[in-house]
Design an enzyme around this catalytic site. Structure first.
Site, PDB file in Angstrom:
ATOM      1  N   GLU A 103       0.826  -1.204   0.000  1.00  0.00           N
ATOM      2  CA  GLU A 103       0.000   0.000   0.000  1.00  0.00           C
ATOM      3  C   GLU A 103       0.859   1.253   0.000  1.00  0.00           C
ATOM      4  OE1 GLU A 103      -4.194   0.258   1.954  1.00  0.00           O
ATOM      5  OE2 GLU A 103      -2.729   0.949   3.427  1.00  0.00           O
ATOM      6  N   GLU A 121       2.133   1.868  -3.398  1.00  0.00           N
ATOM      7  CA  GLU A 121       1.028   2.403  -4.187  1.00  0.00           C
ATOM      8  C   GLU A 121       0.825   3.890  -3.895  1.00  0.00           C
ATOM      9  OE1 GLU A 121      -3.553   0.926  -5.165  1.00  0.00           O
ATOM     10  OE2 GLU A 121      -2.567   0.300  -3.318  1.00  0.00           O
ATOM     11  N   CYS A 171      -8.241  -2.137   4.267  1.00  0.00           N
ATOM     12  CA  CYS A 171      -8.013  -3.221   5.225  1.00  0.00           C
ATOM     13  C   CYS A 171      -9.269  -3.691   5.936  1.00  0.00           C
ATOM     14  CB  CYS A 171      -6.990  -2.780   6.283  1.00  0.00           C
ATOM     15  SG  CYS A 171      -5.349  -2.536   5.611  1.00  0.00           S
ATOM     16  N   SER A 192      -7.191   1.805  -2.425  1.00  0.00           N
ATOM     17  CA  SER A 192      -6.002   0.978  -2.590  1.00  0.00           C
ATOM     18  C   SER A 192      -6.446  -0.400  -3.061  1.00  0.00           C
ATOM     19  CB  SER A 192      -5.254   0.857  -1.264  1.00  0.00           C
ATOM     20  OG  SER A 192      -4.259  -0.149  -1.342  1.00  0.00           O
ATOM     21  N   LYS A 225     -14.989 -10.289   8.502  1.00  0.00           N
ATOM     22  CA  LYS A 225     -13.965 -11.126   7.892  1.00  0.00           C
ATOM     23  C   LYS A 225     -14.551 -12.447   7.393  1.00  0.00           C
ATOM     24  CE  LYS A 225     -10.252  -8.560   8.421  1.00  0.00           C
ATOM     25  NZ  LYS A 225      -9.480  -8.079   7.246  1.00  0.00           N
ATOM     26  N   GLU A 263     -15.716 -11.539   4.071  1.00  0.00           N
ATOM     27  CA  GLU A 263     -14.587 -11.239   3.187  1.00  0.00           C
ATOM     28  C   GLU A 263     -13.938 -12.502   2.640  1.00  0.00           C
ATOM     29  OE1 GLU A 263     -10.602  -8.436   3.344  1.00  0.00           O
ATOM     30  OE2 GLU A 263     -10.996  -9.758   5.039  1.00  0.00           O
ATOM     31  N   GLU A 267     -13.533 -13.239  -5.408  1.00  0.00           N
ATOM     32  CA  GLU A 267     -12.209 -12.874  -5.931  1.00  0.00           C
ATOM     33  C   GLU A 267     -11.068 -13.271  -5.010  1.00  0.00           C
ATOM     34  OE1 GLU A 267     -13.701  -9.161  -3.742  1.00  0.00           O
ATOM     35  OE2 GLU A 267     -14.534 -10.854  -4.866  1.00  0.00           O
ATOM     36  N   CYS A 296     -10.188  -2.024  14.901  1.00  0.00           N
ATOM     37  CA  CYS A 296     -10.362  -3.465  15.137  1.00  0.00           C
ATOM     38  C   CYS A 296     -10.512  -3.801  16.619  1.00  0.00           C
ATOM     39  CB  CYS A 296      -9.187  -4.235  14.549  1.00  0.00           C
ATOM     40  SG  CYS A 296      -9.052  -4.051  12.760  1.00  0.00           S
TER      41      CYS A 296
END
Length: 585
Positions: A278, A281, A298, A318, A357, A360, A365, A507
């Site tokens: 990141e 980037e 994230c 990102s 999560k 996710e 993908e 988190c």
């Protein structure tokens, strides 16, 4: 200041303080089921009613500010009988399978019934059982246990601004459901789980992967690897009676080995990797000026929030995956190769403070390894249950280290677990990548803390880089609307880099944390992460020796073709009605 008496005890509190909190200062606890320290009082349950001399009727303590000279009574015979009757009424239509309920011994209704001495319920309900909503990959909703306290709807609408849950129907038929009663999995729910951690009963809980993980551990043909998020190391101790924020990193590793995982690794390793990808980037965009600001990727709750409500910001996101998913891709490629294990035999498990999560890891993908990169996600609560089931007490564990290869990390990685941590970690390495020298002080205080949207500016070799940090859906919405206005009206934003976390506090405030959480506990967890950061030899992600080896042996360089294949992703435009994918972008 207001002076009054509560049960004949003098009390002095600032003007505007509710009777509920004033009573606590006088060392009296007024029972309640709908009130929560992080939420605006709504007075739904009515259990906190009190009597005030000279004022007719009863007043709800959570919503009534204490008045000058008032004489308040909190537990007269009349009030105690009213409270018992109210709780009995709630119990009469509540599914009371307490012994098998996920909130057994952690249920506020159960505790209140015991406190009030309720042994029998005189009322008999005619309520029919409603179907349990299991449509979501992350959250299960059991309407039979809902007490209509309103916490979940307030959190979802006011704090997160998602509005996936709402009160439907009236009177005895009132229920809380997703839109059109289609189920959370067919709604705009972002899977953040804030409704779960604020629910006082067992009406909302995570979609558990415990049995699937046990099956993998007990299968001799499977090699089960486990990763643990940065925030878990300051939250898991609470499952075993430790003070909030207790750092249990070494004990956690030891306990996971004893439970049967074949390799105990760490998400912090891939957090460092995320920063390199990141950060590279960011440096590229700073040089070209294209698609600024760069926005972090994230938090899976934030990603779905963005895809649903702000998909026009996708070019600014990102493309770096979250640390969980980077780790999953490497576990079945780099780790498998280095250890000589067939990737199809590897079962990749993550332990997260986050219910999102679970969603996710099942995104289509997230199969860069040729397999599902992360097979199962356990919340902090779930791994606590597994350890207790195995007869393992975290308090008794020795301190051990994680396995090598995907286990080494820096202080920059560990602060990922709190709001502002990703930003601070990224700036520590971005400074080096741009200036070619280290940032003198790695402690970037302006992006720390639990206040609202935070801003900071850092000078990188003459380039003034302005950053912003938001935590919670509500803050993210306000910040994104501001950025949208700037891009629309001025053609550019004042910001270069933005961090967003879907959960309040980051988190450490995730939807998979221990029951009974609040902002005070989240703050203590965050401080413990900063303390670990200060204690580590390396505090910048680019200093991680294992990350350097990974690039030398496997990835080549940051943002390389191989890195993009394994460590980067793309996003979708989603419907604002049901959250379904409309188009890939």
């Amino acid at each position: 200041m207001i002076k009054a008496k509560i049960n004949n005890v003098d009390v002095e509190v600032p003007e505007g303080t509710s009777i509920l909190w004033a009573a606590r200062k006088a060392n009296f606890t007024i029972p309640t089921l709908c009130s929560h320290p992080d939420l605006v009082p709504g007075g739904q349950c009515g259990i906190c009613v009190v009597e005030i001399e000279g004022i007719p009727g009863l007043k709800r303590a959570c919503m009534t500010p204490l008045g000058e000279g008032w004489k308040v009574h909190t537990h007269t015979a009349r009030l105690m009988e009213i409270r018992r009757q109210l709780v009995e009424l709630i119990l009469s239509y509540h599914d009371t399978d307490c012994l098998t309920c996920i909130k057994n011994n952690n249920c506020e209704l159960q505790a209140l019934a015991a406190t009030l001495g309720i042994n029998t319920v005189e009322w008999h309900s005619l309520e029919e059982r409603l179907p349990i909503d299991r449509s979501s990959a992350a959250i299960v909703r059991d309407p039979n246990k809902c007490i209509l306290c309103g916490r979940c709807t307030q959190v979802c609408s006011n704090m997160q601004t998602v509005n996936a849950l709402a009160v439907n129907h009236r009177g005895y038929s009132t229920v809380i459901t997703a839109a059109f009663d289609m189920g959370l999995g067919n709604s705009v729910c972002i899977n953040c789980g804030q409704c779960v951690v604020h629910c006082p009963v067992g009406a909302l809980y995570e979609n558990s992967h415990i049995e699937k993980v046990w099956d993998a551990i007990h299968d001799p043909d499977k090699f089960v690897v486990v990763q643990e998020a940065p925030a878990v190391r300051v939250m898991l101790g609470e499952e075993f009676g430790m003070e909030p924020g207790t750092l249990v990193t070494g004990k956690m590793y030891a306990a996971l080995r004893r439970i049967g995982f074949d390799a105990v690794l760490d998400t912090n390793f891939s957090a460092d990797l995320t920063i390199i990808e990141e950060g590279t980037e960011l440096v590229s965009r700073l040089k070209t000026g294209k698609n600024l600001p760069l926005i972090t990727s994230c938090s899976p709750g934030w990603i779905k929030f963005m895809e649903t409500f702000f998909h026009d910001m996708i070019p600014h996101m990102s493309t770096a995956k979250s640390p969980q998913q980077m780790f999953g891709a490497l576990a079945k490629t780099y780790f498998a190769e280095q250890r000589g294990i067939a990737p199809e035999k590897i079962v990749s498990v993550s332990i997260m403070p986050c219910t999102a999560k679970k969603f996710e890891c099942q995104r289509p993908e997230m199969r860069a390894s040729g397999f599902q990169d992360v097979d199962f996600v356990l919340t902090t609560r779930e791994i606590g249950r597994m350890l207790r089931e195995a007869g393992i007490d975290l308090n008794e564990m020795p301190d051990e280290k994680a396995d090598s290869l995907l286990g080494e990390y820096t202080g920059a990685a560990t602060i990922f677990g709190t709001t502002g941590g990703v930003m601070e970690a990224a700036l520590r390495s971005a400074y080096f990548l741009v200036a070619g020298r280290e940032l003198e002080s790695v402690d970037i205080a302006p992006v720390r803390g639990l206040k609202g949207i935070k801003e900071a500016e850092i000078d990188i070799d003459g380039l003034k880089v302005k950053v912003a940090v938001a935590h919670s859906g509500g803050q993210a919405r306000r910040l994104m609307e501001k950025v949208q206005d700037q891009l629309r009206n001025e053609g550019k934003s004042e910001y270069h880099f933005i961090e967003v976390m879907a959960c309040p506090g980051g988190c450490v405030g995730g939807g998979g944390q221990s029951w009974g959480s609040n902002m005070a506990k989240r703050a203590r967890r965050g401080e413990s992460l900063y303390a670990e950061d200060r204690s580590l030899q390396h505090r910048r992600s680019h200093e991680n020796p294992s990350i350097k080896v990974l690039y030398e042996k496997f990835l080549g360089k940051p943002n390389s073709e191989k890195s993009h294949t394994l460590l980067h992703t793309h996003y979708y435009k989603r419907s604002t009605v049901d959250g379904d994918i409309i188009a890939e972008q």
